[in-house]
Design an enzyme around this catalytic site. Structure first.
Site, PDB file in Angstrom:
ATOM      1  N   ASN A  70      41.369  68.923  34.290  1.00 26.06           N
ATOM      2  CA  ASN A  70      41.354  70.384  34.448  1.00 26.06           C
ATOM      3  C   ASN A  70      40.705  71.132  33.284  1.00 26.06           C
ATOM      4  O   ASN A  70      41.003  72.308  33.059  1.00 26.06           O
ATOM      5  CB  ASN A  70      42.764  70.908  34.745  1.00 26.06           C
ATOM      6  CG  ASN A  70      43.738  70.651  33.619  1.00 26.06           C
ATOM      7  OD1 ASN A  70      43.390  69.985  32.646  1.00 26.06           O
ATOM      8  ND2 ASN A  70      44.942  71.176  33.731  1.00 26.06           N
TER       9      ASN A  70
ATOM     10  N   HIS B 274      43.215  73.035  27.918  1.00 31.42           N
ATOM     11  CA  HIS B 274      44.659  73.125  27.647  1.00 31.42           C
ATOM     12  C   HIS B 274      44.925  74.385  26.841  1.00 31.42           C
ATOM     13  O   HIS B 274      44.084  74.805  26.055  1.00 31.42           O
ATOM     14  CB  HIS B 274      45.132  71.907  26.833  1.00 31.42           C
ATOM     15  CG  HIS B 274      46.516  72.090  26.282  1.00 31.42           C
ATOM     16  ND1 HIS B 274      47.638  71.837  27.031  1.00 31.42           N
ATOM     17  CD2 HIS B 274      46.955  72.563  25.091  1.00 31.42           C
ATOM     18  CE1 HIS B 274      48.714  72.137  26.303  1.00 31.42           C
ATOM     19  NE2 HIS B 274      48.322  72.577  25.127  1.00 31.42           N
TER      20      HIS B 274
ATOM     21  N   GLU C 128      51.787  72.781  18.334  1.00 35.02           N
ATOM     22  CA  GLU C 128      50.469  72.233  18.687  1.00 35.02           C
ATOM     23  C   GLU C 128      49.433  72.514  17.598  1.00 35.02           C
ATOM     24  O   GLU C 128      48.615  71.642  17.277  1.00 35.02           O
ATOM     25  CB  GLU C 128      50.038  72.790  20.048  1.00 35.02           C
ATOM     26  CG  GLU C 128      50.923  72.254  21.171  1.00 35.02           C
ATOM     27  CD  GLU C 128      50.603  72.794  22.550  1.00 35.02           C
ATOM     28  OE1 GLU C 128      51.274  72.363  23.504  1.00 35.02           O
ATOM     29  OE2 GLU C 128      49.686  73.633  22.690  1.00 35.02           O
TER      30      GLU C 128
ATOM     31  N   THR D 100      46.887  75.757  36.316  1.00 32.65           N
ATOM     32  CA  THR D 100      46.764  74.348  35.898  1.00 32.65           C
ATOM     33  C   THR D 100      45.951  73.547  36.908  1.00 32.65           C
ATOM     34  O   THR D 100      45.157  72.682  36.538  1.00 32.65           O
ATOM     35  CB  THR D 100      48.170  73.715  35.757  1.00 32.65           C
ATOM     36  OG1 THR D 100      48.928  74.511  34.851  1.00 32.65           O
ATOM     37  CG2 THR D 100      48.099  72.295  35.234  1.00 32.65           C
TER      38      THR D 100
ATOM     39  N   LYS E 259      38.848  69.790  27.180  1.00 35.67           N
ATOM     40  CA  LYS E 259      39.213  68.404  27.501  1.00 35.67           C
ATOM     41  C   LYS E 259      37.973  67.518  27.717  1.00 35.67           C
ATOM     42  O   LYS E 259      36.849  68.023  27.872  1.00 35.67           O
ATOM     43  CB  LYS E 259      40.131  68.405  28.717  1.00 35.67           C
ATOM     44  CG  LYS E 259      41.499  69.055  28.437  1.00 35.67           C
ATOM     45  CD  LYS E 259      42.452  68.855  29.603  1.00 35.67           C
ATOM     46  CE  LYS E 259      43.820  69.460  29.297  1.00 35.67           C
ATOM     47  NZ  LYS E 259      44.796  69.192  30.399  1.00 35.67           N
TER      48      LYS E 259
ATOM     49  N   TYR F  16      51.640  65.228  23.718  1.00 35.12           N
ATOM     50  CA  TYR F  16      52.206  65.459  25.051  1.00 35.12           C
ATOM     51  C   TYR F  16      53.595  64.840  25.204  1.00 35.12           C
ATOM     52  O   TYR F  16      54.019  64.551  26.325  1.00 35.12           O
ATOM     53  CB  TYR F  16      51.272  64.891  26.115  1.00 35.12           C
ATOM     54  CG  TYR F  16      50.083  65.777  26.458  1.00 35.12           C
ATOM     55  CD1 TYR F  16      50.264  67.077  26.944  1.00 35.12           C
ATOM     56  CD2 TYR F  16      48.772  65.309  26.341  1.00 35.12           C
ATOM     57  CE1 TYR F  16      49.187  67.885  27.286  1.00 35.12           C
ATOM     58  CE2 TYR F  16      47.679  66.111  26.684  1.00 35.12           C
ATOM     59  CZ  TYR F  16      47.896  67.395  27.159  1.00 35.12           C
ATOM     60  OH  TYR F  16      46.841  68.190  27.504  1.00 35.12           O
TER      61      TYR F  16
HETATM   62  P1  CMP Z   1      47.967  70.730  30.241  1.00 39.46           P
HETATM   63  O1  CMP Z   1      48.021  72.204  30.209  1.00 39.46           O
HETATM   64  O2  CMP Z   1      47.099  70.033  29.276  1.00 39.46           O
HETATM   65  O3  CMP Z   1      49.458  70.171  30.066  1.00 39.46           O
HETATM   66  C1  CMP Z   1      49.888  68.963  30.622  1.00 39.46           C
HETATM   67  C2  CMP Z   1      48.891  68.388  31.571  1.00 39.46           C
HETATM   68  O4  CMP Z   1      49.412  67.429  32.464  1.00 39.46           O
HETATM   69  C3  CMP Z   1      48.358  69.475  32.445  1.00 39.46           C
HETATM   70  O5  CMP Z   1      47.518  70.299  31.710  1.00 39.46           O
HETATM   71  C4  CMP Z   1      47.716  68.695  33.576  1.00 39.46           C
HETATM   72  O6  CMP Z   1      46.365  68.382  33.287  1.00 39.46           O
HETATM   73  C5  CMP Z   1      48.544  67.424  33.571  1.00 39.46           C
HETATM   74  N1  CMP Z   1      49.316  67.384  34.779  1.00 39.46           N
HETATM   75  C6  CMP Z   1      50.310  68.188  35.135  1.00 39.46           C
HETATM   76  N2  CMP Z   1      50.782  67.844  36.341  1.00 39.46           N
HETATM   77  C7  CMP Z   1      50.060  66.786  36.752  1.00 39.46           C
HETATM   78  C8  CMP Z   1      50.058  65.995  37.904  1.00 39.46           C
HETATM   79  N3  CMP Z   1      50.932  66.226  38.903  1.00 39.46           N
HETATM   80  N4  CMP Z   1      49.153  64.999  37.979  1.00 39.46           N
HETATM   81  C9  CMP Z   1      48.301  64.765  36.967  1.00 39.46           C
HETATM   82  N5  CMP Z   1      48.253  65.500  35.832  1.00 39.46           N
HETATM   83  C10 CMP Z   1      49.120  66.504  35.734  1.00 39.46           C
END
Ligand code: CMP
Length: 137
Positions: free
Chosen positions: A112, A115, A126, A91, A9, A49
């Protein structure tokens, strides 16, 4: 052999951690099948997404994913989907195990670092969202 889809990311790319994450990927037995660095448009990120559309964090997620370049990856190994999720960690980086990508390079649940696909059907969607068939053969 199984394939999964991964993203390094914008936070991790901007911080100069893409190479470290690629090393973790290879050290965990994945073959990098395809790889591309790209700055996502809002339309591409929103489509990727789409399953999260309508959730409270959706706009924040799209802002973040389009703020700078990402590295898009097709990865292959035995049990690739589960294994990549294990290497990434929880996550939420604050809850992720020591040594995982998100613990090492993530900041919070929004920023984070990485992904990964969560099931065979999402991996297929994806991979096809970002790569042509011959690129991931
Ligand atoms: P990812 O695995 O990329 O899939 C969806 C993303 O949404 C997830 O990682 C997080 O980075 C993001 N995400 C999920 N929950 C939250 C949250 N409560 N606040 C902000 N971002 C979120």
């Amino acid at each position: 052999m199984e394939k999964t889809f991964a993203i390094i990311k914008p936070d991790a790319v901007a911080a100069g951690n893409a190479g470290n994450i690629l090393a973790l990927i290879e050290n965990n037995g994945f073959r990098i099948v395809a790889m591309r660095k790209e700055t996502l448009s809002r339309a591409v990120a929103e489509g990727f997404y789409a399953v999260h559309k309508g959730k409270g964090f959706f706009d924040e997620l799209i802002d973040f994913m389009t703020e700078g370049p990402v590295v898009l990856l097709a990865l292959e190994r035995e049990d690739a989907i589960n294994k990549w999720r294990e290497v990434m960690g929880s996550t939420n980086p604050e809850k992720a195990a020591e040594g995982t990508v998100r613990k090492l390079y993530g900041t919070n649940i929004g920023r984070n670092a990485s992904h990964g696909s969560d099931a065979p059907e999402t991996a297929a969607f994806e991979l096809s969202w970002f790569f042509r068939g011959y690129e991931v053969a």
